[in-house]
Design a protein around this motif. Structure first.
Motif, PDB file in Angstrom:
ATOM      1  N   VAL A  68       0.812  -1.225   0.000  1.00  0.00           N
ATOM      2  CA  VAL A  68       0.000   0.000   0.000  1.00  0.00           C
ATOM      3  C   VAL A  68       0.843   1.272   0.000  1.00  0.00           C
ATOM      4  CG1 VAL A  68      -2.069  -1.048   0.984  1.00  0.00           C
ATOM      5  CG2 VAL A  68      -0.294  -0.169   2.503  1.00  0.00           C
ATOM      6  N   ASP A  69       2.151   1.130  -0.211  1.00  0.00           N
ATOM      7  CA  ASP A  69       3.038   2.290  -0.326  1.00  0.00           C
ATOM      8  C   ASP A  69       2.845   2.890  -1.717  1.00  0.00           C
ATOM      9  OD1 ASP A  69       5.232   4.009  -0.861  1.00  0.00           O
ATOM     10  OD2 ASP A  69       6.460   2.945   0.599  1.00  0.00           O
ATOM     11  N   LYS A  70       2.375   4.128  -1.775  1.00  0.00           N
ATOM     12  CA  LYS A  70       2.030   4.706  -3.074  1.00  0.00           C
ATOM     13  C   LYS A  70       3.231   4.869  -3.998  1.00  0.00           C
ATOM     14  CE  LYS A  70       2.000   9.513  -1.490  1.00  0.00           C
ATOM     15  NZ  LYS A  70       1.124  10.638  -1.159  1.00  0.00           N
ATOM     16  N   LYS A  71       4.440   4.837  -3.459  1.00  0.00           N
ATOM     17  CA  LYS A  71       5.635   4.995  -4.296  1.00  0.00           C
ATOM     18  C   LYS A  71       6.203   3.671  -4.793  1.00  0.00           C
ATOM     19  CE  LYS A  71       7.015   9.287  -2.118  1.00  0.00           C
ATOM     20  NZ  LYS A  71       7.930   9.921  -1.191  1.00  0.00           N
ATOM     21  N   SER A  72       5.895   2.565  -4.130  1.00  0.00           N
ATOM     22  CA  SER A  72       6.551   1.307  -4.512  1.00  0.00           C
ATOM     23  C   SER A  72       5.618   0.112  -4.709  1.00  0.00           C
ATOM     24  CB  SER A  72       7.609   0.943  -3.467  1.00  0.00           C
ATOM     25  OG  SER A  72       6.996   0.688  -2.212  1.00  0.00           O
ATOM     26  N   SER A  73       4.314   0.299  -4.588  1.00  0.00           N
ATOM     27  CA  SER A  73       3.390  -0.823  -4.679  1.00  0.00           C
ATOM     28  C   SER A  73       3.297  -1.368  -6.101  1.00  0.00           C
ATOM     29  CB  SER A  73       1.988  -0.410  -4.226  1.00  0.00           C
ATOM     30  OG  SER A  73       1.091  -1.481  -4.388  1.00  0.00           O
ATOM     31  N   VAL A  74       3.478  -2.687  -6.225  1.00  0.00           N
ATOM     32  CA  VAL A  74       3.288  -3.338  -7.529  1.00  0.00           C
ATOM     33  C   VAL A  74       1.802  -3.566  -7.805  1.00  0.00           C
ATOM     34  CG1 VAL A  74       5.542  -4.472  -7.495  1.00  0.00           C
ATOM     35  CG2 VAL A  74       3.535  -5.694  -6.627  1.00  0.00           C
ATOM     36  N   ALA A  75       0.970  -3.447  -6.783  1.00  0.00           N
ATOM     37  CA  ALA A  75      -0.475  -3.628  -6.921  1.00  0.00           C
ATOM     38  C   ALA A  75      -1.211  -2.300  -6.813  1.00  0.00           C
ATOM     39  CB  ALA A  75      -0.972  -4.590  -5.856  1.00  0.00           C
ATOM     40  N   GLY A  76      -0.469  -1.223  -6.816  1.00  0.00           N
ATOM     41  CA  GLY A  76      -1.047   0.099  -6.585  1.00  0.00           C
ATOM     42  C   GLY A  76      -2.161   0.487  -7.526  1.00  0.00           C
ATOM     43  N   GLU A  77      -2.002   0.171  -8.811  1.00  0.00           N
ATOM     44  CA  GLU A  77      -3.026   0.543  -9.781  1.00  0.00           C
ATOM     45  C   GLU A  77      -4.340  -0.180  -9.495  1.00  0.00           C
ATOM     46  OE1 GLU A  77      -3.765   0.294 -14.565  1.00  0.00           O
ATOM     47  OE2 GLU A  77      -1.703   0.552 -13.868  1.00  0.00           O
ATOM     48  N   THR A  78      -4.259  -1.469  -9.239  1.00  0.00           N
ATOM     49  CA  THR A  78      -5.465  -2.253  -8.928  1.00  0.00           C
ATOM     50  C   THR A  78      -6.093  -1.766  -7.634  1.00  0.00           C
ATOM     51  OG1 THR A  78      -4.528  -4.177 -10.041  1.00  0.00           O
ATOM     52  CG2 THR A  78      -6.350  -4.589  -8.516  1.00  0.00           C
ATOM     53  N   LEU A  79      -5.275  -1.545  -6.603  1.00  0.00           N
ATOM     54  CA  LEU A  79      -5.817  -1.097  -5.319  1.00  0.00           C
ATOM     55  C   LEU A  79      -6.436   0.293  -5.437  1.00  0.00           C
ATOM     56  CD1 LEU A  79      -3.067  -2.366  -2.847  1.00  0.00           C
ATOM     57  CD2 LEU A  79      -5.274  -3.423  -3.398  1.00  0.00           C
ATOM     58  N   SER A  80      -5.816   1.179  -6.196  1.00  0.00           N
ATOM     59  CA  SER A  80      -6.364   2.523  -6.394  1.00  0.00           C
ATOM     60  C   SER A  80      -7.728   2.478  -7.067  1.00  0.00           C
ATOM     61  CB  SER A  80      -5.410   3.378  -7.230  1.00  0.00           C
ATOM     62  OG  SER A  80      -4.218   3.619  -6.527  1.00  0.00           O
ATOM     63  N   ASP A  81      -7.912   1.507  -7.953  1.00  0.00           N
ATOM     64  CA  ASP A  81      -9.188   1.360  -8.657  1.00  0.00           C
ATOM     65  C   ASP A  81     -10.308   0.860  -7.751  1.00  0.00           C
ATOM     66  OD1 ASP A  81      -8.055   2.209 -11.038  1.00  0.00           O
ATOM     67  OD2 ASP A  81      -7.824   0.191 -11.859  1.00  0.00           O
ATOM     68  N   ILE A  82      -9.971   0.060  -6.745  1.00  0.00           N
ATOM     69  CA  ILE A  82     -11.032  -0.557  -5.942  1.00  0.00           C
ATOM     70  C   ILE A  82     -11.179  -0.007  -4.528  1.00  0.00           C
ATOM     71  CG2 ILE A  82     -11.012  -2.729  -7.214  1.00  0.00           C
ATOM     72  CD1 ILE A  82      -9.363  -3.941  -4.966  1.00  0.00           C
ATOM     73  N   VAL A  83     -10.205   0.772  -4.072  1.00  0.00           N
ATOM     74  CA  VAL A  83     -10.226   1.215  -2.675  1.00  0.00           C
ATOM     75  C   VAL A  83     -11.452   2.074  -2.349  1.00  0.00           C
ATOM     76  CG1 VAL A  83      -8.832   3.311  -2.959  1.00  0.00           C
ATOM     77  CG2 VAL A  83      -8.771   2.059  -0.785  1.00  0.00           C
ATOM     78  N   ASN A  84     -12.022   2.721  -3.324  1.00  0.00           N
ATOM     79  CA  ASN A  84     -13.174   3.580  -3.055  1.00  0.00           C
ATOM     80  C   ASN A  84     -14.513   2.915  -3.331  1.00  0.00           C
ATOM     81  OD1 ASN A  84     -11.671   5.849  -2.156  1.00  0.00           O
ATOM     82  ND2 ASN A  84     -11.099   6.228  -4.275  1.00  0.00           N
ATOM     83  N   LYS A  85     -14.495   1.620  -3.640  1.00  0.00           N
ATOM     84  CA  LYS A  85     -15.765   0.891  -3.797  1.00  0.00           C
ATOM     85  C   LYS A  85     -16.460   0.829  -2.436  1.00  0.00           C
ATOM     86  CE  LYS A  85     -14.926  -2.158  -7.712  1.00  0.00           C
ATOM     87  NZ  LYS A  85     -16.107  -1.779  -8.477  1.00  0.00           N
ATOM     88  N   ASP A  86     -17.775   0.897  -2.468  1.00  0.00           N
ATOM     89  CA  ASP A  86     -18.552   0.877  -1.226  1.00  0.00           C
ATOM     90  C   ASP A  86     -18.391  -0.405  -0.433  1.00  0.00           C
ATOM     91  OD1 ASP A  86     -19.539   3.419  -1.710  1.00  0.00           O
ATOM     92  OD2 ASP A  86     -21.391   2.700  -2.631  1.00  0.00           O
TER      93      ASP A  86
END
Length: 136
Positions: A68-86
């Protein structure tokens, strides 16, 4: 023959209905392995999209902090897409953050924190949530 067909139809319809019942699942990620991070993020995304009436929480602690480190996450794009889902919460253990000298500003936007990752998982299980350990 009619009885067999009727029986099979009832079985299949029961399985289909069972798949639509809302569930609650907590995902546990501790691994520092980037492959585990990618896989866990993918599982979370797929489950959240397939079961929009269900609830999902991804709990990150120990060596998984880079997930979840915004500078080094390899899953950052996927997590950014879903983190705001209800129906999705992504949280990191505050003790892990302290150990790695992280602040909330270091995290992918939308990621929250909990005082203790293990305690969070235990409480979710106590509330009846299912448990998935993401590991490789």
């Amino acid at each position: 023959m009619k009885k067999i067909v009727l029986f099979l139809m009832m079985m299949v319809s029961g399985l289909i209905l069972a798949q639509n019942e809302p569930i609650k699942v907590v995902f546990d990620v501790t691994s520092s392995n980037p492959d585990v991070h990618r896989t866990a993020a993918k599982h979370l995304r797929l489950m959240a999209e397939a079961y929009p009436e269900s609830e999902f929480e991804l709990v990150i602690y120990s060596g998984a902090y880079k997930m979840v480190d915004k500078k080094s996450s390899v899953a950052g794009e996927t997590l950014s897409d879903i983190v705001n889902k209800d129906n999705v919460d992504i949280v990191i253990c505050q003790q892990t953050m302290k150990r790695h000298e992280m602040t909330m500003d270091d995290l992918i936007p939308g990621v929250g924190s909990v005082p203790d990752g293990i305690y969070e998982i235990i409480m979710k299980q106590k509330e009846g949530w299912g448990y998935i350990k993401e590991a490789q």
